[in-house]
Design an enzyme around this catalytic site. Structure first.
Site, PDB file in Angstrom:
ATOM      1  N   LYS A  13      42.458  31.675  20.511  1.00  0.00           N
ATOM      2  CA  LYS A  13      41.964  31.179  19.206  1.00  0.00           C
ATOM      3  C   LYS A  13      40.662  31.830  18.777  1.00  0.00           C
ATOM      4  O   LYS A  13      40.545  32.306  17.660  1.00  0.00           O
ATOM      5  CB  LYS A  13      41.678  29.664  19.283  1.00  0.00           C
ATOM      6  N   ARG A  88      41.249  17.815  17.063  1.00  0.00           N
ATOM      7  CA  ARG A  88      42.116  17.749  18.241  1.00  0.00           C
ATOM      8  C   ARG A  88      42.978  16.505  18.230  1.00  0.00           C
ATOM      9  O   ARG A  88      43.923  16.410  18.998  1.00  0.00           O
ATOM     10  CB  ARG A  88      41.263  17.728  19.518  1.00  0.00           C
ATOM     11  N   ARG A 122      40.306  35.961  33.815  1.00  0.00           N
ATOM     12  CA  ARG A 122      39.171  36.061  32.910  1.00  0.00           C
ATOM     13  C   ARG A 122      37.861  36.110  33.696  1.00  0.00           C
ATOM     14  O   ARG A 122      37.700  35.433  34.704  1.00  0.00           O
ATOM     15  CB  ARG A 122      39.170  34.824  31.999  1.00  0.00           C
ATOM     16  N   ARG A 155      34.989  31.340  35.889  1.00  0.00           N
ATOM     17  CA  ARG A 155      34.571  29.947  35.691  1.00  0.00           C
ATOM     18  C   ARG A 155      35.453  29.016  36.507  1.00  0.00           C
ATOM     19  O   ARG A 155      36.641  29.260  36.683  1.00  0.00           O
ATOM     20  CB  ARG A 155      34.688  29.571  34.209  1.00  0.00           C
ATOM     21  N   ARG A 166      44.342  21.235  32.274  1.00  0.00           N
ATOM     22  CA  ARG A 166      43.818  21.339  30.902  1.00  0.00           C
ATOM     23  C   ARG A 166      44.957  21.467  29.893  1.00  0.00           C
ATOM     24  O   ARG A 166      44.898  20.914  28.801  1.00  0.00           O
ATOM     25  CB  ARG A 166      42.888  22.558  30.773  1.00  0.00           C
TER      26      ARG A 166
END
Ligand SMILES: [Zn+2]
Length: 218
Positions: A13, A88, A122, A155, A166
């Site tokens: 996004k 959301r 990532r 992370r 998630r």
């Protein structure tokens, strides 16, 4: 052109929004960035937000809406905006509806396996927050940031088991929102089924939807 981008964490996004804003000539507004800016600037609102997050709680919708309204009132939003990370939930969508009329909602559909592959590869710079990816956007030197020379790390919430959790939360929370906008005939789906599809290709798909709806501004 008041556009909302919906998509799971890791759907890209932010990447698409930051390219779309150049093409569409309207600012990219991320509620995550607004929150971080308020905290950094040490504003009254920023201090309030910090109290919530220090206690491990969520920032209440009213505060987010207040910040968002202030942001959308700024002159650069006169021709519209691209909203990323908000709403959301249905109550948030209703609140947003009271401060802005949305023209289009793009729903990014990305299979879980692709998100897990992308996020678990990532790397984030400890110093400047720049994002790299060992599959698609390699740093020039291993584990060193191209931008600032800082150290790159993975992370904690980019570990596969955390990503799965998630995604489950996202799908549960957002499914009603997708239906909500679909029923209002504001929603268009965009599919990204291949990790190798470049961001430019997805951005072009979104632009052609905007253009077909007659929403492109001269
Ligand atoms: Zn850096």
């Amino acid at each position: 052109m008041r556009l909302v981008l919906l998509g799971p964490p890791g759907s890209g996004k932010g990447t698409y929004a930051s390219r779309l804003n150049i093409r569409l000539g309207v600012p990219h507004i991320s509620t995550g960035h607004i929150v971080r800016d308020e905290i950094k600037a040490g504003t009254e609102l920023g201090k309030q937000i910090r109290r919530y997050s220090d206690r491990g709680g969520l920032v209440p919708d009213e505060i987010i809406i207040e910040m968002l309204q202030a942001r959308l009132d700024r002159p650069d939003c006169a021709k519209g905006f691209i909203l990323d990370g908000f709403p959301r939930t249905i109550p948030q969508a209703d609140a947003l509806g009271k401060i802005a009329e949305i023209d289009l909602v793009i729903n990014l559909n990305v299979p879980d396996e692709i998100i897990i592959q992308r996020l678990s590869n990532r790397l984030v710079c400890r110093r400047c927050g720049a994002i790299f990816n060992t599959l698609t956007l390699k740093p020039k030197k291993d584990l060193i940031c191209d931008e600032c020379g800082g150290e790159l790390y993975t992370r904690d919430d980019d570990r596969p088991e955390v990503i799965k959790e998630r995604l489950t939360v996202y799908r549960r929370e957002t499914a009603p929102l997708i239906e909500h906008y679909r029923n209002k005939e504001l929603l268009k789906d965009v599919y990204c089924d291949d990790l190798k599809t470049s961001p430019e290709v997805i951005v072009e798909r979104i632009i052609s939807i905007v253009s077909n709806l007659g929403l492109l501004q001269p």
